[in-house]
Design a protein around this motif. Structure first.
Motif, PDB file in Angstrom:
ATOM      1  N   ASN A 156      -1.826   5.123  -3.462  1.00 60.28           N
ATOM      2  CA  ASN A 156      -2.360   6.237  -2.959  1.00 60.28           C
ATOM      3  C   ASN A 156      -2.308   7.416  -3.268  1.00 60.28           C
ATOM      4  O   ASN A 156      -2.072   8.425  -2.008  1.00 60.28           O
TER       5      ASN A 156
ATOM      6  N   GLU B 209      -9.172   7.784   0.052  1.00 58.88           N
ATOM      7  CA  GLU B 209      -8.400   8.470   1.322  1.00 58.88           C
ATOM      8  C   GLU B 209      -9.602   8.782   1.745  1.00 58.88           C
ATOM      9  O   GLU B 209     -10.168  10.131   1.321  1.00 58.88           O
TER      10      GLU B 209
ATOM     11  N   MET C 241      -7.154   2.798  -4.106  1.00 63.28           N
ATOM     12  CA  MET C 241      -8.079   3.406  -2.778  1.00 63.28           C
ATOM     13  C   MET C 241      -8.370   4.621  -2.936  1.00 63.28           C
ATOM     14  O   MET C 241      -7.890   5.441  -4.027  1.00 63.28           O
TER      15      MET C 241
ATOM     16  N   CYS D 289     -10.649   4.419   2.736  1.00 60.83           N
ATOM     17  CA  CYS D 289      -9.568   4.277   3.874  1.00 60.83           C
ATOM     18  C   CYS D 289     -10.511   4.604   4.773  1.00 60.83           C
ATOM     19  O   CYS D 289     -10.398   6.586   4.062  1.00 60.83           O
TER      20      CYS D 289
ATOM     21  N   ASP E 195       2.171   4.998  -0.169  1.00 62.92           N
ATOM     22  CA  ASP E 195       1.372   6.709   0.013  1.00 62.92           C
ATOM     23  C   ASP E 195       2.751   7.829  -0.123  1.00 62.92           C
ATOM     24  O   ASP E 195       3.676   7.355  -0.516  1.00 62.92           O
TER      25      ASP E 195
ATOM     26  N   HIS F   2      -3.935   9.517  -5.729  1.00 59.53           N
ATOM     27  CA  HIS F   2      -5.512  10.244  -5.678  1.00 59.53           C
ATOM     28  C   HIS F   2      -5.437   9.930  -7.159  1.00 59.53           C
ATOM     29  O   HIS F   2      -6.155  11.454  -7.375  1.00 59.53           O
TER      30      HIS F   2
ATOM     31  N   SER G 199     -10.578  13.424  -3.596  1.00 60.35           N
ATOM     32  CA  SER G 199     -10.256  11.434  -4.710  1.00 60.35           C
ATOM     33  C   SER G 199     -11.388  12.582  -6.461  1.00 60.35           C
ATOM     34  O   SER G 199     -12.782  12.843  -6.659  1.00 60.35           O
TER      35      SER G 199
ATOM     36  N   TRP H 233       1.402  -1.240   0.180  1.00 61.02           N
ATOM     37  CA  TRP H 233       0.153  -0.171   0.111  1.00 61.02           C
ATOM     38  C   TRP H 233       1.468   0.934  -0.290  1.00 61.02           C
ATOM     39  O   TRP H 233       1.526   1.192   0.750  1.00 61.02           O
TER      40      TRP H 233
END
Length: 443
Positions: free
Chosen positions: A246, A261, A259, A286, A205, A248, A273, A203
């Motif tokens: 992540n 957020e 994913m 999440c 970020d 975006h 998003s 995952w």
């Protein structure tokens, strides 16, 4: 022979459906995606040196703490009450199917015995490898383990900090050296993927640190992250391992799930998003239980059990998983407020899990009245707040029977024209959290 040819054709079609600009997922990866797309509930764990000040995981950046000062936290981080068995069993008893563990956040602190840095948990007075302990317990209890890994770093000099959006007051001088930093990340990821058994996902970020803010017209990166090299390394080391980022943005080639957020897929209440929802890969939301990811001693804004269960149902109604966060205290203890809510969710899922696990997105997005999940010939109407005693729905199926999921009491319904149906709720005893009506349908 005919069956073998048919199986190969199905596999080729499936791979084509999921391929992105030359990335072809392995058969093991596709199987892992299938599992992930049915899991529906996971635990996010934010915990590390940043937990010590009790002001969230962004405390170094938020308070403009210099690297030399921040690194003193290694002397204070002593999680004497850490219990991997309790952490994992808390997730399992809550009905969670996987754990996504912070292994290295933006402050660069590594929660395992990495050979690539001295800024790590095994150099604390506690001295243990938290990733090892949690990985062993996950494998023992049958919970899958994902590892969170930050692409950005507020401490290292070789990270391209001069072009980053964050960490500008850390006292670093000169210029980063991304080739050196990239090799450092590859070495760390290799450790995580070779020393801790099966890892179900990575995952990522921090990509956004090198882009304009979310919502900008041009969000191209200021540096070439060389994600293709990072992703191919992961898929080579563990072909089944799923990759999510992540950033975006619309998923990049090599990524296996998308994913969101603090948002349901297709929503943008967080301001993060703006990306379109993928129709080709598993989805995940999440979210926090209060307002913080890492331990925050003053954050008492806890969501109710009702809010959390309805969030889980809405995610399932969109065909997405809910990755629900806990931020344990620096001593390693899970706050009782988190534990109480997770136990209540687990109790609810023991009774109603059939309507969540392994379901697909409903024929309609979640509405003010509730959400819909589907599984085979069954459609589950999750009613949170019925406006009146008659629920009118345009259903692309023919309803054969309707009953309460709990107890099986028949529910009256009427088929109307143009695929509409009226569900009569006048005699239905409402549940304060979620009244579930099971429809048996045919196409």
């Amino acid at each position: 022979m005919k069956k073998l040819i048919l199986a190969l054709l199905i596999l080729m079609v499936t791979i084509d459906d999921f391929s992105q600009a030359g990335y072809i997922p392995s058969p093991e990866n596709l199987q892992a995606r299938k599992w992930f797309d049915s899991a529906r509930f996971g635990m996010f764990i934010h915990w590390g040196a940043f937990s010590v000040p009790g002001a969230g995981e962004w405390v170094m950046n938020d308070r403009n703490i210099k690297v030399d000062d921040y690194k003193r936290l290694i002397k204070f981080f002593s999680p004497v009450d850490f219990d991997a068995q309790r952490w994992v069993s808390t997730a399992k008893n809550a009905g969670m199917q996987y754990i996504t563990l912070i292994t290295r956040h933006h402050d660069g602190f590594s929660d395992w015995d990495t050979k690539q840095s001295d800024w790590k948990i095994t150099n604390t007075h506690w001295g243990k490898d938290a990733v090892k302990l949690i990985a062993e317990e996950c494998h023992k209890q049958g919970i899958r383990l994902f590892v969170y890994y930050s692409l950005l770093d507020w401490v290292r000099e070789d990270y391209p900090h001069e072009t980053g959006r964050t960490g500008q007051q850390a006292g670093r001088k000169g210029h980063g050296d991304y080739e050196h930093y990239l090799q450092f990340m590859k070495n760390q990821l290799t450790e995580l993927l070779t020393n801790y058994g099966e890892i179900s996902g990575v995952w990522f970020d921090g990509y956004w640190d090198q882009t304009a803010p979310e919502g900008a017209t041009d969000r191209s990166s200021r540096i070439n992250w060389k994600l293709d090299e990072i992703y191919s390394l992961i898929h080579k080391l563990q072909p089944q391992c799923l990759i999510g980022n992540n950033h975006h943005l619309t998923p990049f080639p090599g990524e296996d799930f998308q994913m969101f957020e603090r948002d349901l897929p297709g929503e943008n209440k967080s301001g993060l998003s703006y990306q379109e929802v993928s129709s080709k890969m598993p989805l995940e939301t999440c979210e926090t239980m209060n307002g913080s990811w890492g331990f925050n001693i003053t954050d008492d804004s806890y969501k109710s059990v009702k809010e959390l269960i309805q969030l889980l149902v809405k995610d399932a109604g969109l065909g997405a998983n809910l990755l629900l966060n806990i931020g344990p205290m620096p001593n390693g203890e899970i706050q009782p407020e988190f534990g109480q809510r997770l136990r209540a969710m687990g109790d609810w899922l023991k009774i109603n899990g059939e309507t969540i696990y392994g379901t697909s997105a409903g024929f309609i997005r979640p509405q003010q009245w509730g959400a819909v999940t589907q599984k085979g010939a069954k459609v589950y109407l999750h009613i949170f707040n019925a406006v009146d005693d008659k629920l009118f729905l345009k259903i692309p199926f023919r309803i054969k029977t309707a009953k309460l999921f709990l107890g099986g009491k028949p529910v009256k319904f009427q088929l109307l024209s143009d695929s509409y149906a009226m569900i009569d709720l006048s005699l239905v005893q409402k549940d304060d959290v979620d009244t579930i009506i099971e429809l048996e349908v045919s196409k």
